[in-house]
Design a protein around this motif. Structure first.
Motif, PDB file in Angstrom:
ATOM      1  N   ASP A  18       0.842  -1.192   0.000  1.00 35.73           N
ATOM      2  CA  ASP A  18       0.000   0.000   0.000  1.00 35.73           C
ATOM      3  C   ASP A  18       0.883   1.250   0.000  1.00 35.73           C
ATOM      4  N   LYS A  19       0.308   2.386  -0.379  1.00 34.79           N
ATOM      5  CA  LYS A  19       1.112   3.609  -0.463  1.00 34.79           C
ATOM      6  C   LYS A  19       1.676   4.021   0.888  1.00 34.79           C
ATOM      7  N   THR A  20       0.972   3.724   1.993  1.00 35.42           N
ATOM      8  CA  THR A  20       1.535   4.092   3.285  1.00 35.42           C
ATOM      9  C   THR A  20       2.700   3.181   3.663  1.00 35.42           C
ATOM     10  N   GLN A  21       2.681   1.942   3.205  1.00 41.07           N
ATOM     11  CA  GLN A  21       3.850   1.086   3.441  1.00 41.07           C
ATOM     12  C   GLN A  21       5.030   1.589   2.603  1.00 41.07           C
ATOM     13  N   LEU A  22       4.753   2.004   1.394  1.00 37.96           N
ATOM     14  CA  LEU A  22       5.806   2.588   0.565  1.00 37.96           C
ATOM     15  C   LEU A  22       6.315   3.895   1.186  1.00 37.96           C
ATOM     16  N   ALA A  47      -5.022   7.928  15.462  1.00 41.11           N
ATOM     17  CA  ALA A  47      -5.917   9.068  15.228  1.00 41.11           C
ATOM     18  C   ALA A  47      -6.805   8.827  14.010  1.00 41.11           C
ATOM     19  N   ASN A  48      -6.208   8.388  12.922  1.00 43.78           N
ATOM     20  CA  ASN A  48      -6.953   8.194  11.685  1.00 43.78           C
ATOM     21  C   ASN A  48      -7.980   7.073  11.815  1.00 43.78           C
ATOM     22  N   HIS A  49      -7.574   5.953  12.387  1.00 43.96           N
ATOM     23  CA  HIS A  49      -8.479   4.812  12.473  1.00 43.96           C
ATOM     24  C   HIS A  49      -9.545   4.995  13.553  1.00 43.96           C
ATOM     25  N   ALA A  50      -9.247   5.742  14.608  1.00 40.92           N
ATOM     26  CA  ALA A  50     -10.284   6.044  15.597  1.00 40.92           C
ATOM     27  C   ALA A  50     -11.380   6.898  14.950  1.00 40.92           C
ATOM     28  N   ALA A  51     -10.970   7.891  14.171  1.00 44.66           N
ATOM     29  CA  ALA A  51     -11.955   8.719  13.466  1.00 44.66           C
ATOM     30  C   ALA A  51     -12.745   7.871  12.460  1.00 44.66           C
ATOM     31  N   ALA A  52     -12.057   7.021  11.720  1.00 48.01           N
ATOM     32  CA  ALA A  52     -12.731   6.160  10.736  1.00 48.01           C
ATOM     33  C   ALA A  52     -13.686   5.203  11.437  1.00 48.01           C
ATOM     34  N   PHE A 111      -0.805  10.457   8.411  1.00 42.45           N
ATOM     35  CA  PHE A 111      -2.214  10.799   8.607  1.00 42.45           C
ATOM     36  C   PHE A 111      -2.842  11.221   7.281  1.00 42.45           C
ATOM     37  N   LEU A 112      -2.153  12.082   6.551  1.00 40.12           N
ATOM     38  CA  LEU A 112      -2.683  12.554   5.267  1.00 40.12           C
ATOM     39  C   LEU A 112      -2.708  11.444   4.218  1.00 40.12           C
ATOM     40  N   ALA A 113      -1.672  10.612   4.185  1.00 42.00           N
ATOM     41  CA  ALA A 113      -1.630   9.522   3.202  1.00 42.00           C
ATOM     42  C   ALA A 113      -2.738   8.505   3.458  1.00 42.00           C
ATOM     43  N   GLY A 116      -8.732   8.412   3.002  1.00 41.93           N
ATOM     44  CA  GLY A 116      -9.345   7.806   1.834  1.00 41.93           C
ATOM     45  C   GLY A 116      -8.612   6.569   1.331  1.00 41.93           C
ATOM     46  N   ASP A 117      -7.626   6.105   2.090  1.00 44.37           N
ATOM     47  CA  ASP A 117      -6.845   4.932   1.706  1.00 44.37           C
ATOM     48  C   ASP A 117      -7.646   3.661   1.963  1.00 44.37           C
ATOM     49  N   LYS A 118      -7.195   2.566   1.364  1.00 43.46           N
ATOM     50  CA  LYS A 118      -7.885   1.280   1.524  1.00 43.46           C
ATOM     51  C   LYS A 118      -8.071   0.907   2.985  1.00 43.46           C
ATOM     52  N   THR A 119      -7.024   1.065   3.773  1.00 42.47           N
ATOM     53  CA  THR A 119      -7.121   0.640   5.173  1.00 42.47           C
ATOM     54  C   THR A 119      -8.038   1.542   5.982  1.00 42.47           C
ATOM     55  N   GLN A 120      -8.130   2.808   5.625  1.00 43.40           N
ATOM     56  CA  GLN A 120      -9.078   3.684   6.316  1.00 43.40           C
ATOM     57  C   GLN A 120     -10.509   3.307   5.945  1.00 43.40           C
ATOM     58  N   ILE A 121     -10.758   3.061   4.677  1.00 42.34           N
ATOM     59  CA  ILE A 121     -12.086   2.640   4.241  1.00 42.34           C
ATOM     60  C   ILE A 121     -12.434   1.285   4.865  1.00 42.34           C
TER      61      ILE A 121
END
Length: 190
Positions: A18-22, A47-52, A111-113, A116-121
């Motif tokens: 994934d782009k965040t791993q890259l 932070a990102n996943h708690a919001a998601a 956080f920004l990457a 809308g990323d796969k893992t956030q969705i």
């Protein structure tokens, strides 16, 4: 426990390539300071996943169980297809200047990457599917860490050793099975 384990597995597999791993690989190569990078990934992911997860819980309450089943099931099937599309890091994913230090740069970039990323969705969908928000957030965060910490410490060697097509295919299969099970209302998950 099911929410935690499923969330961990899905995100750990989904994060491979994934782009965040890259991004983790790029940050590690650029800064060569793994511990602040790992800490930044953890903070940004929590932070990102708690919001998601909160959004997923809100969606579950708002839609009701019947419509939710179709939305989440369709979402998992869509994620299965999305997993087959490889990610790449955008040219502007890592800032040219180090404004916030290694830790701060990692937090902001991750956080920004992840928006809308796969893992956030996937986190939104998992939180909508399972009623245990904190188990989902803990699981998705652990999955992110399982995929990204080795990338930070081992860098390019990990990326070259793991066949990404296989990992993406397995991830897509898992999402497709979850989608089918949800659409067919199999199990006592709702």
């Amino acid at each position: 426990m099911e929410a935690f384990l499923v969330s961990t597995g899905i995100v750990a597999l989904g994060e491979m390539g994934d782009k965040t791993q890259l991004l983790a690989l790029l940050l590690a190569a650029r800064f060569r300071r793994p511990w602040p990078i790992v800490a930044g990934i953890l903070v940004a992911t929590l932070a990102n996943h708690a919001a998601a997860g909160l959004v997923g819980g809100w969606i579950a309450a708002w839609l009701g169980p019947d419509l939710l089943r179709w939305v989440v099931g369709g979402g998992f099937v869509a994620m299965a297809a999305w997993m087959l599309i490889p990610d790449k890091v955008d040219d502007d994913a890592t800032p040219d200047r180090l404004r916030f230090g290694v830790f701060g740069t990692t937090v902001v970039a991750f956080f920004l990457a992840e928006m809308g990323d796969k893992t956030q969705i996937a986190t939104v969908a998992l939180a909508a599917r399972f009623s245990d928000l904190w188990a989902v957030v803990a699981g998705t965060t652990l999955g992110m860490m399982l995929a990204n910490v080795p990338a930070v410490f081992l860098g390019d060697r990990v990326a070259r050793a793991v066949p990404m097509r296989l990992v993406h295919g397995v991830s897509a299969l898992i999402f497709a099975v979850l989608g089918a099970l949800t659409l067919l209302n199999v199990g006592q998950l709702f």
